[in-house]
Motif scaffolding. Structure first.
Motif, short mmCIF file in Angstrom:
data_model
loop_
_atom_site.label_atom_id
_atom_site.label_comp_id
_atom_site.label_asym_id
_atom_site.label_seq_id
_atom_site.Cartn_x
_atom_site.Cartn_y
_atom_site.Cartn_z
N GLU A 40 53.72 36.75 26.65
CA GLU A 40 52.77 35.85 27.29
C GLU A 40 53.47 35.00 28.37
O GLU A 40 52.97 34.85 29.48
CB GLU A 40 52.12 34.93 26.25
CG GLU A 40 51.17 35.66 25.29
CD GLU A 40 50.03 36.36 26.00
OE1 GLU A 40 49.57 35.85 27.05
OE2 GLU A 40 49.59 37.43 25.52
N LEU A 81 51.07 44.75 30.86
CA LEU A 81 49.69 44.85 30.38
C LEU A 81 49.50 46.08 29.50
O LEU A 81 48.76 46.06 28.52
CB LEU A 81 48.72 44.89 31.57
CG LEU A 81 48.53 43.57 32.32
CD1 LEU A 81 47.77 43.81 33.62
CD2 LEU A 81 47.79 42.55 31.46
N THR A 82 50.20 47.15 29.85
CA THR A 82 50.15 48.37 29.03
C THR A 82 50.70 48.10 27.64
O THR A 82 50.12 48.51 26.63
CB THR A 82 50.96 49.50 29.70
OG1 THR A 82 50.44 49.72 31.01
CG2 THR A 82 50.85 50.79 28.91
N LYS A 142 46.32 46.50 27.27
CA LYS A 142 45.26 46.24 28.25
C LYS A 142 45.35 47.28 29.36
O LYS A 142 45.72 47.00 30.49
CB LYS A 142 45.41 44.82 28.81
CG LYS A 142 45.32 43.74 27.73
CD LYS A 142 45.52 42.35 28.32
CE LYS A 142 45.44 41.28 27.24
NZ LYS A 142 45.63 39.92 27.77
N GLN A 153 43.11 49.10 31.13
CA GLN A 153 42.30 49.04 32.34
C GLN A 153 42.86 48.02 33.32
O GLN A 153 42.94 48.28 34.53
CB GLN A 153 40.85 48.69 31.99
CG GLN A 153 39.91 48.71 33.20
CD GLN A 153 39.94 50.02 33.96
OE1 GLN A 153 39.73 51.09 33.38
NE2 GLN A 153 40.24 49.98 35.25
N GLU A 154 43.28 46.86 32.81
CA GLU A 154 43.89 45.85 33.67
C GLU A 154 45.19 46.37 34.28
O GLU A 154 45.52 46.09 35.43
CB GLU A 154 44.16 44.57 32.88
CG GLU A 154 42.91 43.80 32.47
CD GLU A 154 43.25 42.53 31.72
OE1 GLU A 154 44.12 41.77 32.21
OE2 GLU A 154 42.65 42.28 30.66
N GLU A 204 46.47 54.83 26.49
CA GLU A 204 45.04 54.70 26.25
C GLU A 204 44.45 55.90 25.52
O GLU A 204 43.50 55.77 24.77
CB GLU A 204 44.31 54.55 27.59
CG GLU A 204 44.54 53.21 28.25
CD GLU A 204 43.66 53.06 29.47
OE1 GLU A 204 43.73 53.95 30.34
OE2 GLU A 204 42.90 52.10 29.54
#
Length: 247
Positions: free
Chosen positions: A158, A187-188, A192, A194-195, A231
């Motif tokens: 974070e 992000l992966t 996340k 898609q982001e 994903e």
């Protein structure tokens, strides 16, 4: 008749001069202490100004010498005496920064501290740098990217993400393509996908020549492939794969 007028005028002028001198003498006697104090203060201020100017010139020169010593120790820090050379570099940068504070010295202090196994202390130095030199757009990208790497190594994702966001928000273009690349990877890792795809698309759009964009070839695994793997679960078509029988 004219001679007498001239003589009287000359005497009058002489009396005026004497009166003025007497007044000045009287003023000096009354204000002698204050005048001496003022003269001493003026002399002290002049000497202090000259000394300060000379000290600043010396400090700047000595600070640069210490910085050069730090560079030499840091970039030669290899092999068995690596830790000792890193300590020597850190001390040189500390001396330089104490003589003449600079964001460069502070950045190298943080880098040396981190490489000596003290990431928390390095973080404090970097945060101090970012706050103290908030307008320095040459050093700040390096500082935020180093901060990101430390947080990533500590698995504090974070805070690592916040460091990347701060880097990307800077007016400077330095390290922005690297920030987007690392942002997508991070992000992966956080699930996340898609982001992550959006960030990678932004990287390709805004920085098409960036070395962080891996060209699609049969031998290369691109960031898009990595995100897709995160994903998409393995596809088996609901078939049971039997082990080959030994002959």
């Amino acid at each position: 008749m004219p001679k007498q007028i001239k003589k009287k005028a000359s005497a009058k002028h002489s009396d005026e001069i004497k009166g003025t001198l007497h007044e000045l003498s009287s003023f000096y006697e009354k204000q002698k202490k204050e005048i001496h104090i003022a003269a001493v203060i003026t002399a002290v201020l002049v000497i202090a100004a000259l000394a300060y100017t000379g000290y600043m010139k010396y400090s700047a020169s000595e600070a640069e010498k210490q910085k050069t010593t730090g560079y030499a120790s840091y970039y030669s820090a290899q092999g068995a005496d690596r830790a000792e050379r890193l300590k020597a570099a850190l001390e040189a940068f500390q001396r330089s920064n104490s003589l003449k504070p600079s964001p460069v010295a502070l950045l190298y202090m943080a880098v040396c501290t981190d490489e000596l196994g003290k990431p928390d202390e390095a973080v404090k130095l970097l945060l101090d740098l970012n706050a103290r030199y908030a307008q320095n757009n040459e050093i700040l990208p390096l500082s935020y990217f180093k901060l990101f790497n430390i947080y990533k190594e500590k698995k504090d994702f974070e805070k690592a993400l916040e460091a990347l966001k701060s880097l990307y928000a800077l007016p400077s273009q330095s390290y922005k393509d690297a920030a987007l690349h690392e942002w997508a990877l991070l992000l992966t890792q956080l699930g996340k996908g898609q982001e992550a795809q959006d960030k990678y698309a932004l990287l390709k759009k805004n920085y098409p020549d960036s070395p962080y964009i891996v060209k699609d070839t049969p031998d290369n695994v691109t960031l898009s492939d990595i995100i897709a793997e995160q994903e998409t679960p393995p596809h088996t078509d609901n078939k049971t794969v039997k082990p080959k029988e030994k002959k």
